[in-house]
Design a protein around this motif. Structure first.
Motif, PDB file in Angstrom:
ATOM      1  N   ARG A 224       0.842  -1.207   0.000  1.00 29.22           N
ATOM      2  CA  ARG A 224       0.000   0.000   0.000  1.00 29.22           C
ATOM      3  C   ARG A 224       0.868   1.243   0.000  1.00 29.22           C
ATOM      4  O   ARG A 224       1.898   1.274   0.667  1.00 29.22           O
ATOM      5  CB  ARG A 224      -0.778   0.104   1.309  1.00 29.22           C
ATOM      6  CG  ARG A 224      -1.883  -0.827   1.440  1.00 29.22           C
ATOM      7  CD  ARG A 224      -2.598  -0.558   2.757  1.00 29.22           C
ATOM      8  NE  ARG A 224      -3.754  -1.408   2.789  1.00 29.22           N
ATOM      9  CZ  ARG A 224      -4.920  -1.110   2.241  1.00 29.22           C
ATOM     10  NH1 ARG A 224      -5.119   0.066   1.686  1.00 29.22           N
ATOM     11  NH2 ARG A 224      -5.900  -1.964   2.247  1.00 29.22           N
ATOM     12  N   GLY A 225       0.366   2.289  -0.649  1.00 36.45           N
ATOM     13  CA  GLY A 225       0.958   3.615  -0.529  1.00 36.45           C
ATOM     14  C   GLY A 225       2.472   3.596  -0.632  1.00 36.45           C
ATOM     15  O   GLY A 225       3.049   3.075  -1.588  1.00 36.45           O
ATOM     16  N   ALA A 226       3.141   4.151   0.385  1.00 35.10           N
ATOM     17  CA  ALA A 226       4.595   4.321   0.341  1.00 35.10           C
ATOM     18  C   ALA A 226       5.341   2.991   0.272  1.00 35.10           C
ATOM     19  O   ALA A 226       6.483   2.936  -0.210  1.00 35.10           O
ATOM     20  CB  ALA A 226       5.052   5.119   1.565  1.00 35.10           C
ATOM     21  N   GLN A 227       4.714   1.892   0.720  1.00 36.28           N
ATOM     22  CA  GLN A 227       5.390   0.572   0.629  1.00 36.28           C
ATOM     23  C   GLN A 227       5.676   0.213  -0.824  1.00 36.28           C
ATOM     24  O   GLN A 227       6.546  -0.615  -1.102  1.00 36.28           O
ATOM     25  CB  GLN A 227       4.493  -0.523   1.218  1.00 36.28           C
ATOM     26  CG  GLN A 227       4.210  -0.381   2.696  1.00 36.28           C
ATOM     27  CD  GLN A 227       3.084  -1.328   3.155  1.00 36.28           C
ATOM     28  OE1 GLN A 227       2.307  -1.839   2.341  1.00 36.28           O
ATOM     29  NE2 GLN A 227       3.009  -1.555   4.463  1.00 36.28           N
ATOM     30  N   MET A 228       4.929   0.824  -1.748  1.00 37.79           N
ATOM     31  CA  MET A 228       5.103   0.464  -3.154  1.00 37.79           C
ATOM     32  C   MET A 228       6.445   0.927  -3.715  1.00 37.79           C
ATOM     33  O   MET A 228       6.848   0.494  -4.790  1.00 37.79           O
ATOM     34  CB  MET A 228       3.951   1.018  -4.006  1.00 37.79           C
ATOM     35  CG  MET A 228       2.636   0.295  -3.753  1.00 37.79           C
ATOM     36  SD  MET A 228       1.343   0.786  -4.907  1.00 37.79           S
ATOM     37  CE  MET A 228       1.971   0.113  -6.449  1.00 37.79           C
ATOM     38  N   ARG A 229       7.134   1.817  -2.978  1.00 39.83           N
ATOM     39  CA  ARG A 229       8.475   2.239  -3.455  1.00 39.83           C
ATOM     40  C   ARG A 229       9.554   1.224  -3.131  1.00 39.83           C
ATOM     41  O   ARG A 229      10.691   1.346  -3.590  1.00 39.83           O
ATOM     42  CB  ARG A 229       8.860   3.566  -2.792  1.00 39.83           C
ATOM     43  CG  ARG A 229       8.012   4.697  -3.287  1.00 39.83           C
ATOM     44  CD  ARG A 229       8.549   6.005  -2.781  1.00 39.83           C
ATOM     45  NE  ARG A 229       7.668   7.058  -3.252  1.00 39.83           N
ATOM     46  CZ  ARG A 229       8.061   8.296  -3.479  1.00 39.83           C
ATOM     47  NH1 ARG A 229       9.314   8.652  -3.276  1.00 39.83           N
ATOM     48  NH2 ARG A 229       7.205   9.190  -3.911  1.00 39.83           N
ATOM     49  N   ASP A 230       9.215   0.258  -2.283  1.00 44.30           N
ATOM     50  CA  ASP A 230      10.221  -0.701  -1.814  1.00 44.30           C
ATOM     51  C   ASP A 230      10.134  -1.988  -2.629  1.00 44.30           C
ATOM     52  O   ASP A 230       9.091  -2.642  -2.638  1.00 44.30           O
ATOM     53  CB  ASP A 230       9.976  -0.990  -0.326  1.00 44.30           C
ATOM     54  CG  ASP A 230      10.996  -1.971   0.229  1.00 44.30           C
ATOM     55  OD1 ASP A 230      12.005  -2.250  -0.462  1.00 44.30           O
ATOM     56  OD2 ASP A 230      10.766  -2.469   1.344  1.00 44.30           O
ATOM     57  N   LEU A 231      11.224  -2.353  -3.290  1.00 41.52           N
ATOM     58  CA  LEU A 231      11.232  -3.578  -4.095  1.00 41.52           C
ATOM     59  C   LEU A 231      11.973  -4.720  -3.406  1.00 41.52           C
ATOM     60  O   LEU A 231      12.074  -5.810  -3.960  1.00 41.52           O
ATOM     61  CB  LEU A 231      11.875  -3.314  -5.464  1.00 41.52           C
ATOM     62  CG  LEU A 231      11.021  -2.549  -6.472  1.00 41.52           C
ATOM     63  CD1 LEU A 231      11.851  -2.202  -7.699  1.00 41.52           C
ATOM     64  CD2 LEU A 231       9.802  -3.354  -6.892  1.00 41.52           C
ATOM     65  N   GLY A 232      12.541  -4.487  -2.227  1.00 40.20           N
ATOM     66  CA  GLY A 232      13.247  -5.568  -1.519  1.00 40.20           C
ATOM     67  C   GLY A 232      14.384  -6.148  -2.345  1.00 40.20           C
ATOM     68  O   GLY A 232      14.479  -7.363  -2.536  1.00 40.20           O
ATOM     69  N   ILE A 233      15.268  -5.256  -2.847  1.00 33.54           N
ATOM     70  CA  ILE A 233      16.331  -5.700  -3.767  1.00 33.54           C
ATOM     71  C   ILE A 233      17.505  -6.307  -2.999  1.00 33.54           C
ATOM     72  O   ILE A 233      17.966  -5.730  -2.014  1.00 33.54           O
ATOM     73  CB  ILE A 233      16.820  -4.514  -4.626  1.00 33.54           C
ATOM     74  CG1 ILE A 233      15.686  -4.077  -5.550  1.00 33.54           C
ATOM     75  CG2 ILE A 233      18.067  -4.885  -5.423  1.00 33.54           C
ATOM     76  CD1 ILE A 233      15.979  -2.826  -6.348  1.00 33.54           C
ATOM     77  N   ILE A 234      17.978  -7.456  -3.460  1.00 31.11           N
ATOM     78  CA  ILE A 234      19.207  -8.051  -2.925  1.00 31.11           C
ATOM     79  C   ILE A 234      20.276  -7.923  -4.010  1.00 31.11           C
ATOM     80  O   ILE A 234      20.106  -8.420  -5.131  1.00 31.11           O
ATOM     81  CB  ILE A 234      18.995  -9.533  -2.549  1.00 31.11           C
ATOM     82  CG1 ILE A 234      17.888  -9.658  -1.490  1.00 31.11           C
ATOM     83  CG2 ILE A 234      20.306 -10.152  -2.059  1.00 31.11           C
ATOM     84  CD1 ILE A 234      17.487 -11.107  -1.186  1.00 31.11           C
TER      85      ILE A 234
ATOM     86  N   LEU B   3       6.575  -1.574 -10.861  1.00 35.35           N
ATOM     87  CA  LEU B   3       6.960  -2.997 -10.837  1.00 35.35           C
ATOM     88  C   LEU B   3       6.207  -3.743  -9.731  1.00 35.35           C
ATOM     89  O   LEU B   3       5.740  -4.872  -9.945  1.00 35.35           O
ATOM     90  CB  LEU B   3       8.483  -3.128 -10.684  1.00 35.35           C
ATOM     91  CG  LEU B   3       9.087  -4.508 -10.916  1.00 35.35           C
ATOM     92  CD1 LEU B   3       8.553  -5.201 -12.166  1.00 35.35           C
ATOM     93  CD2 LEU B   3      10.615  -4.428 -10.985  1.00 35.35           C
ATOM     94  N   ASN B   4       6.034  -3.130  -8.570  1.00 38.44           N
ATOM     95  CA  ASN B   4       5.181  -3.766  -7.547  1.00 38.44           C
ATOM     96  C   ASN B   4       3.743  -3.906  -8.054  1.00 38.44           C
ATOM     97  O   ASN B   4       3.037  -4.845  -7.687  1.00 38.44           O
ATOM     98  CB  ASN B   4       5.192  -2.943  -6.253  1.00 38.44           C
ATOM     99  CG  ASN B   4       6.384  -3.272  -5.367  1.00 38.44           C
ATOM    100  OD1 ASN B   4       6.719  -4.442  -5.175  1.00 38.44           O
ATOM    101  ND2 ASN B   4       7.026  -2.244  -4.816  1.00 38.44           N
ATOM    102  N   ALA B   5       3.327  -2.955  -8.915  1.00 34.27           N
ATOM    103  CA  ALA B   5       1.946  -2.955  -9.417  1.00 34.27           C
ATOM    104  C   ALA B   5       1.687  -4.077 -10.420  1.00 34.27           C
ATOM    105  O   ALA B   5       0.527  -4.422 -10.663  1.00 34.27           O
ATOM    106  CB  ALA B   5       1.624  -1.608 -10.058  1.00 34.27           C
ATOM    107  N   ILE B   6       2.741  -4.622 -11.038  1.00 33.68           N
ATOM    108  CA  ILE B   6       2.534  -5.728 -12.000  1.00 33.68           C
ATOM    109  C   ILE B   6       3.074  -7.046 -11.447  1.00 33.68           C
ATOM    110  O   ILE B   6       3.225  -8.015 -12.194  1.00 33.68           O
ATOM    111  CB  ILE B   6       3.150  -5.425 -13.390  1.00 33.68           C
ATOM    112  CG1 ILE B   6       4.641  -5.132 -13.298  1.00 33.68           C
ATOM    113  CG2 ILE B   6       2.411  -4.271 -14.060  1.00 33.68           C
ATOM    114  CD1 ILE B   6       5.334  -5.034 -14.664  1.00 33.68           C
TER     115      ILE B   6
END
Ligand code: NIG
Ligand code: FE
Length: 427
Positions: free
Chosen positions: A24-34, A364-367
């Motif tokens: 949701r919201g601001a969490q969508m900016r986080d892609l959890g990249i390793i 990218l989180n949206a798809i």
């Protein structure tokens, strides 16, 4: 420990990790990249995720993919498509170029009705072959899970034929498919009014389609048949839309969703929210106050900006308003012959970033994870986390932002579903 597949050395392993919840919201900016990431796969599922050094220390495999210099992301999820149909709409395309609108073409008996005529005339085998090829092209663009709607039958026999084709695609094609019944897609000329046709959908089509669903492998596997409606001026108003969706929920116990606010704001979002819809889709002319209402719910807002692009419109729905109000936003192609003849989620990302001001991470989180949530699959696909289906796209770039930036570039190099390579661009 020995595993079936190891993918190692990814410049960016984009996990979209969310603990099985939509973002949701601001969490969508986080892609959890390793960085320098790796993933271990066993029995078609993700076993473990971490750095290459950690994964190499714990696992070995006869099948190792070196993803150095590459991005590895979750297989993409297309949560809104009409991928089963016959014929094309090339004449509509030219008519629109010459000034006719989408709704004028529909009102004159073209548009959705012309695809319904071609779909009624096609055999199930013909429809299957056409749709399987479309799924192949979607897969080459990174899609590993797709929703597919009926809705080009508009009579019981053809709606059932479409459902059978969708079920066969799920059984025989590598992609994971989720079915949706869209009998209320348009009012066919055999009926005098939307009201008369809605009655037919409620009392003739729904019993027949849910009987077919109950006998299908979908029901055996606990996969529901969602119900959708085209809630739009000149098609189904909010009263008829509400009747069809509430019957789906109350009488048939199935999840609901709706095409709302594509051209005219009728209030479809409120109707869908009252019924706890999985998603509301299009949202092109939804006022910010309704987007805020949506943001406060569990319903996913699905934007389909390839439609605006294809219709030559410079107006786009307020995707930013939904994210900024803390909502759950997904993007989808809407793949269909009329309003969005595209198989490509990366293209949809590219449009959303430019015209709806989404950051590439949000798109990218949206798809991926959020599109999975629109199909109630957030615990199964859409992120790279242990226990999930081993579906990945490997991209010929070392920065995920290129997927939105290099629009039209074929960056999807390898696609893996349930741990098996289904596509490699160098084959
Ligand atoms: O999502 N708007 C209604 N239905 C589809 C278009 C279907 C068609 O034009 O064939 C849509 O845009
Ligand atoms: Fe659609």
């Amino acid at each position: 420990m020995n595993v079936d597949l190891l993918i190692v050395g990814a410049a960016q392993l984009v996990t979209c990790a969310s603990g099985g919840r939509p973002k949701r919201g601001a969490q969508m900016r986080d892609l959890g990249i390793i960085t320098d990431g790796a993933v271990a796969v066993k029995d078609g599922r993700i076993l473990d995720v971490g750095t290459t050094a950690d994964m190499r220390a714990r696992y070995q495999s006869e099948h190792t993919i070196d993803a150095s210099g590459r991005v590895v992301c979750p297989g993409l999820v297309d949560c809104h498509t009409h991928a089963v149909y016959a014929g094309d709409r090339l004449d509509d395309f030219e008519s629109r170029i010459q000034g006719k609108t989408y709704m004028e073409i529909l009102a004159a008996g073209g548009g959705i009705m012309s695809t319904a005529r071609a779909t009624r005339a096609a055999t199930a085998d013909e429809l299957y072959a056409l749709a399987a090829h479309r799924l192949d092209v979607m897969l080459h663009n990174g899609t590993t899970t797709a929703e597919i709607k009926t809705g080009y039958g508009l009579d019981s026999a053809t709606e059932l034929k479409m459902f059978d084709v969708i079920a066969r695609l799920d059984r025989e094609h590598a992609m994971t498919i989720r079915p949706t019944f869209l009998g209320a897609h348009s009012v066919p000329p055999e009926f005098a009014s939307a009201h008369a046709y809605a009655d037919h959908v409620l009392h003739e089509m729904m019993p027949a389609i849910f009987a077919a669903h109950a006998e299908s492998h979908f029901a055996a596997q606990g996969v529901p048949l969602a119900v959708d409606v085209f809630c739009e001026e000149g098609v189904f108003d909010t009263v008829l839309s509400g009747q069809i969706l509430s019957a789906a929920r109350e009488c048939w116990g199935q999840p609901v969703k709706a095409h709302v606010d594509e051209f005219v704001n009728l209030g479809g979002v409120r109707v869908a929210l009252e019924l706890g819809a999985l998603s509301v889709d299009h949202l092109d002319v939804t006022p910010d106050a309704e987007l805020e209402l949506l943001a406060g719910s569990e319903t996913v807002g699905v934007f389909l900006p390839a439609v605006n692009f294809n219709l030559g419109s410079t107006h786009f729905g307020h995707a930013r308003a939904l994210i900024d109000a803390g909502g759950i936003l997904a993007l989808a192609t809407d793949l269909n012959p009329g309003s969005a003849p595209t198989p490509s989620l990366p293209l949809v990302m590219a449009i959303a970033c430019r015209y709806q001001k989404l950051l590439p991470a949000e798109a990218l989180n949206a798809i991926t994870i959020n599109a999975a949530a629109a199909l109630k699959l957030e615990g199964v696909v859409g992120s790279i986390e242990p226990g999930k289906q081993a579906d990945f796209a490997i991209l010929a770039t070392d920065d995920y932002r290129a997927l939105a930036y290099e629009f039209g570039a074929p960056l999807v190099e390898t696609v893996i579903i349930k741990g098996e390579v289904q596509w490699n661009a160098s084959y």
